[in-house]
Enzyme design. Structure first.
Site, PDB file in Angstrom:
ATOM      1  N   HIS A   1       8.445  -3.040  -7.559  1.00 10.93           N
ATOM      2  CA  HIS A   1       7.644  -2.565  -8.865  1.00 10.93           C
ATOM      3  C   HIS A   1       8.453  -1.755  -9.744  1.00 10.93           C
ATOM      4  O   HIS A   1       7.953  -0.899 -10.456  1.00 10.93           O
ATOM      5  CB  HIS A   1       6.299  -1.619  -8.297  1.00 10.93           C
ATOM      6  CG  HIS A   1       5.543  -2.167  -7.349  1.00 10.93           C
ATOM      7  ND1 HIS A   1       4.592  -3.305  -7.478  1.00 10.93           N
ATOM      8  CD2 HIS A   1       5.207  -1.806  -6.033  1.00 10.93           C
ATOM      9  CE1 HIS A   1       3.816  -3.320  -6.355  1.00 10.93           C
ATOM     10  NE2 HIS A   1       4.367  -2.715  -5.595  1.00 10.93           N
TER      11      HIS A   1
ATOM     12  N   GLU B   1       8.049  -6.601 -11.086  1.00 12.07           N
ATOM     13  CA  GLU B   1       6.887  -7.437 -10.931  1.00 12.07           C
ATOM     14  C   GLU B   1       7.040  -8.829 -11.082  1.00 12.07           C
ATOM     15  O   GLU B   1       7.566  -9.361 -12.084  1.00 12.07           O
ATOM     16  CB  GLU B   1       5.611  -6.912 -11.861  1.00 12.07           C
ATOM     17  CG  GLU B   1       5.254  -5.471 -11.561  1.00 12.07           C
ATOM     18  CD  GLU B   1       4.663  -5.228 -10.429  1.00 12.07           C
ATOM     19  OE1 GLU B   1       3.439  -5.264 -10.264  1.00 12.07           O
ATOM     20  OE2 GLU B   1       5.294  -4.925  -9.447  1.00 12.07           O
TER      21      GLU B   1
ATOM     22  N   SER C   1       5.678  -5.241  -1.382  1.00  9.70           N
ATOM     23  CA  SER C   1       5.569  -3.786  -2.026  1.00  9.70           C
ATOM     24  C   SER C   1       6.123  -2.900  -0.774  1.00  9.70           C
ATOM     25  O   SER C   1       7.303  -2.931  -0.313  1.00  9.70           O
ATOM     26  CB  SER C   1       4.144  -3.574  -2.190  1.00  9.70           C
ATOM     27  OG  SER C   1       4.124  -2.196  -2.850  1.00  9.70           O
ATOM     28  N   ALA C   2       5.248  -2.335   0.046  1.00  9.76           N
ATOM     29  CA  ALA C   2       5.406  -1.265   0.998  1.00  9.76           C
ATOM     30  C   ALA C   2       6.003  -2.207   2.127  1.00  9.76           C
ATOM     31  O   ALA C   2       7.074  -1.717   2.821  1.00  9.76           O
ATOM     32  CB  ALA C   2       4.195  -0.617   1.438  1.00  9.76           C
TER      33      ALA C   2
ATOM     34  N   GLY D   1       0.888  -0.927  -0.042  1.00 14.21           N
ATOM     35  CA  GLY D   1      -0.185   0.061   0.048  1.00 14.21           C
ATOM     36  C   GLY D   1       0.886   1.158  -0.040  1.00 14.21           C
ATOM     37  O   GLY D   1       1.753   1.056  -0.756  1.00 14.21           O
TER      38      GLY D   1
END
Length: 242
Positions: free
Chosen positions: A158, A193, A121-122, A89
């Site tokens: 990403h 990715e 991700s985060a 997020g």
């Protein structure tokens, strides 16, 4: 001292597939069946919905997912867990919440004591020393850019390659990471990715289906094929400018 046990995913959702499906075999191999997984949902605004999404993705694998927010005591939830998953997020929102709940220090201690740590991700950004190579907009202001420091190098999830056909004149991801290296002498592992980093003790391996890029000063970015041994990065002694 226990060895670090980390699974750091670039992304949790792959185009055309449901949540975590692209890495499910790796995730379920990392999280043993019957494990009590503490999920940290603070990178998104709706914590209940986010936790339900993770629970749905992992229920068939026999993994019991519990959001750290659900009982009102995130530290106790972490202490009861067999593993922790810090979801993706907004990295700034996530880090502010980790400081505010006391989870930042608790996660550092737990991971260093051997608690398996999974990020996406985060959540993968949190494993690096600082927030400085996130792609996210600073929608809130955390007390510091210092994250968990579970690995000594920076990560850019990403990662997008420059598009030679694009007419967009804004900075590419490569240019932004090059600017980071102009001010900080710390390697940056750029995860495309579908890729991830697996750390077990003093060994780090690039997993997934796609190569990564390694940015270091003063050499050009280097391509790293899937399966590469990246253990040397764990001995990094970088310098961050203040």
């Amino acid at each position: 001292m226990p060895s670090p046990d980390l699974l750091l995913l670039s992304n949790s959702t792959q185009h055309g597939r449901v949540y975590l499906a692209h890495a499910l075999d790796t995730v379920t191999g990392f999280l043993s069946a019957g494990a009590r997984l503490a999920f940290v949902p603070y990178a998104l605004a709706d914590h209940d919905a986010y936790t339900a999404k993770v629970r749905e993705a992992l229920t068939d694998s026999g993994i019991a997912v519990h959001g750290v927010h659900e009982d009102g005591d995130p530290l106790a939830a972490l202490a009861r867990a067999d593993a922790v998953f810090v979801g993706g997020g907004n990295s700034f929102r996530l880090l502010k919440a980790l400081y505010g709940t006391g989870l930042r220090d608790a996660l550092i201690a737990a991971a260093r004591d051997g608690l398996p740590y999974m990020g996406a991700s985060a959540g993968t950004n949190m494993a690096a020393p600082t927030l400085r190579t996130t792609n996210d907009m600073p929608i809130v202001q955390p007390p510091s850019f210092e994250t968990l420091g579970l690995v000594p190098f920076q990560i850019n999830p990403h990662y997008l390659d420059p598009d030679p056909a694009s007419t967009h004149k804004g900075e590419t991801r490569e240019e932004r990471l090059t600017e980071f290296l102009e001010e900080n002498d710390v390697p940056v592992l750029a995860l495309r990715e579908g890729s991830w980093l697996r750390v077990q003790g003093d060994r780090a391996t690039l997993g997934g289906t796609r190569p990564a890029r390694l940015f270091t000063r003063p050499t050009p970015p280097r391509e790293l094929p899937a399966g590469s041994d990246l253990s040397e990065l764990l001995t990094t002694r970088g310098h961050f400018d203040s």
